[in-house]
Write a protein that holds these residues in place. Structure first.
Motif, PDB file in Angstrom:
ATOM      1  N   LYS A  38       3.235  -8.028   7.514  1.00  9.61           N
ATOM      2  CA  LYS A  38       1.800  -7.742   7.571  1.00  9.61           C
ATOM      3  C   LYS A  38       1.227  -8.293   8.882  1.00  9.61           C
ATOM      4  CE  LYS A  38       1.558  -5.847   3.524  1.00  9.61           C
ATOM      5  NZ  LYS A  38       1.153  -4.464   3.352  1.00  9.61           N
ATOM      6  N   PRO A  62       2.478 -13.101   7.172  1.00 13.81           N
ATOM      7  CA  PRO A  62       2.920 -12.802   5.808  1.00 13.81           C
ATOM      8  C   PRO A  62       3.951 -11.661   5.782  1.00 13.81           C
ATOM      9  CG  PRO A  62       0.527 -12.505   6.050  1.00 13.81           C
ATOM     10  CD  PRO A  62       1.100 -12.699   7.402  1.00 13.81           C
ATOM     11  N   ALA A  64       5.521  -9.076   2.821  1.00 16.04           N
ATOM     12  CA  ALA A  64       5.310  -8.631   1.446  1.00 16.04           C
ATOM     13  C   ALA A  64       6.491  -7.785   0.990  1.00 16.04           C
ATOM     14  CB  ALA A  64       4.025  -7.820   1.348  1.00 16.04           C
ATOM     15  N   ASN A  65       6.862  -7.930  -0.270  1.00 12.41           N
ATOM     16  CA  ASN A  65       7.876  -7.076  -0.872  1.00 12.41           C
ATOM     17  C   ASN A  65       7.135  -6.020  -1.679  1.00 12.41           C
ATOM     18  OD1 ASN A  65       9.948  -5.816  -2.196  1.00 12.41           O
ATOM     19  ND2 ASN A  65      10.865  -7.684  -2.997  1.00 12.41           N
ATOM     20  N   GLU A  66       7.032  -4.826  -1.117  1.00  8.81           N
ATOM     21  CA  GLU A  66       6.322  -3.734  -1.779  1.00  8.81           C
ATOM     22  C   GLU A  66       7.261  -2.860  -2.588  1.00  8.81           C
ATOM     23  OE1 GLU A  66       4.180  -1.811   1.394  1.00  8.81           O
ATOM     24  OE2 GLU A  66       2.782  -3.504   1.585  1.00  8.81           O
ATOM     25  N   ILE A 113      12.042 -13.024  -2.037  1.00  8.96           N
ATOM     26  CA  ILE A 113      10.707 -12.450  -2.196  1.00  8.96           C
ATOM     27  C   ILE A 113      10.788 -11.545  -3.423  1.00  8.96           C
ATOM     28  CG2 ILE A 113       8.817 -11.180  -1.138  1.00  8.96           C
ATOM     29  CD1 ILE A 113      10.075 -11.623   1.560  1.00  8.96           C
ATOM     30  N   GLU A 117       5.474  -9.548  -4.429  1.00 11.70           N
ATOM     31  CA  GLU A 117       5.038 -10.878  -4.004  1.00 11.70           C
ATOM     32  C   GLU A 117       5.139 -10.988  -2.487  1.00 11.70           C
ATOM     33  OE1 GLU A 117       6.824 -14.118  -6.092  1.00 11.70           O
ATOM     34  OE2 GLU A 117       6.109 -13.423  -8.034  1.00 11.70           O
ATOM     35  N   ARG A 118       4.644 -12.120  -1.970  1.00 10.90           N
ATOM     36  CA  ARG A 118       4.613 -12.353  -0.530  1.00 10.90           C
ATOM     37  C   ARG A 118       5.129 -13.743  -0.222  1.00 10.90           C
ATOM     38  NH1 ARG A 118      -0.871  -9.496   1.227  1.00 10.90           N
ATOM     39  NH2 ARG A 118      -0.392 -10.412   3.205  1.00 10.90           N
ATOM     40  N   ASP A 120       5.074 -16.482   3.421  1.00  6.17           N
ATOM     41  CA  ASP A 120       4.517 -16.664   4.758  1.00  6.17           C
ATOM     42  C   ASP A 120       5.574 -17.272   5.663  1.00  6.17           C
ATOM     43  OD1 ASP A 120       1.970 -15.701   4.174  1.00  6.17           O
ATOM     44  OD2 ASP A 120       1.281 -17.656   3.472  1.00  6.17           O
TER      45      ASP A 120
END
Length: 190
Positions: A38, A62, A64-66, A113, A117-118, A120
């Motif tokens: 991100k 960050p 993110a696991n999308e 991850i 969730e995310r 950093d």
């Protein structure tokens, strides 16, 4: 014998196609991880440490696991794109750490991850003078430069590397250090 060879060849090809289609169906049904940096949410760089000889600045990025499955970041490297041919008055090194788990060495500890969730990542740049330059002189002559965040990820998808290209300006670094940029070669940095 010739007919038997052709028959086995067809069966072998059918098995390969079936396995490939099965793998695609499995991943489409159960899903896979999808790690997304991100970059638009990255924090601005700020001073982490300052001594007479060294300035360390850091920012948080960050990830993110999308996807639909757990993913793993196995390694992360911040490669500074400032070769000595471009500017040899400063030594600039990059480092990546997991937020909340600072390390003294340059080792990146793998991180899970979970889906949706995310985590950093903390990106750090260490700047020191080179060739007899003080820290202030080194920063005053810095040009803008790129950094490549290279990270190794895996999960259901085989392990592979991904890269995010980031840029920092000499003006940002100079402002953090309280140094005025100099003109070099008739061209102002930044």
């Amino acid at each position: 014998m010739d007919t038997e060879f052709v028959w086995w060849t067809y069966w072998l090809l059918a098995l390969v196609v079936l396995l490939e289609l099965g793998k695609k169906a499995f991943f489409s049904y159960f899903g896979a991880e999808k790690i997304v940096p991100k970059a638009e949410e990255m924090t601005p760089f700020s001073v982490v440490e300052r001594t007479e000889d060294r300035l360390v600045i850091g920012a948080t990025l960050p990830l993110a696991n999308e996807g639909e499955q757990c993913g793993v970041i196995m390694d992360a490297i911040l490669r500074v794109q400032l070769p000595f041919e471009q500017y040899d008055g400063a030594c600039v090194r990059g480092k990546v750490e997991l937020a909340g788990a600072p390390r003294e060495d340059d080792y990146f500890e793998a991180a899970l991850i979970q889906k949706r969730e995310r985590i950093d990542l903390v990106l750090k740049l260490s700047i020191e003078g080179r060739k007899g330059n003080t820290l202030e002189e080194a920063i005053a002559g810095l040009p803008d430069f790129r950094m490549d965040l290279i990270y190794q990820e895996t999960g259901r998808i085989p392990v592979h590397y991904s890269k995010v290209i980031l840029k920092i300006t000499a003006a940002e670094i100079a402002a953090l250090a309280g140094v005025t940029l100099t003109q070099e070669g008739g061209r102002k940095n930044g």
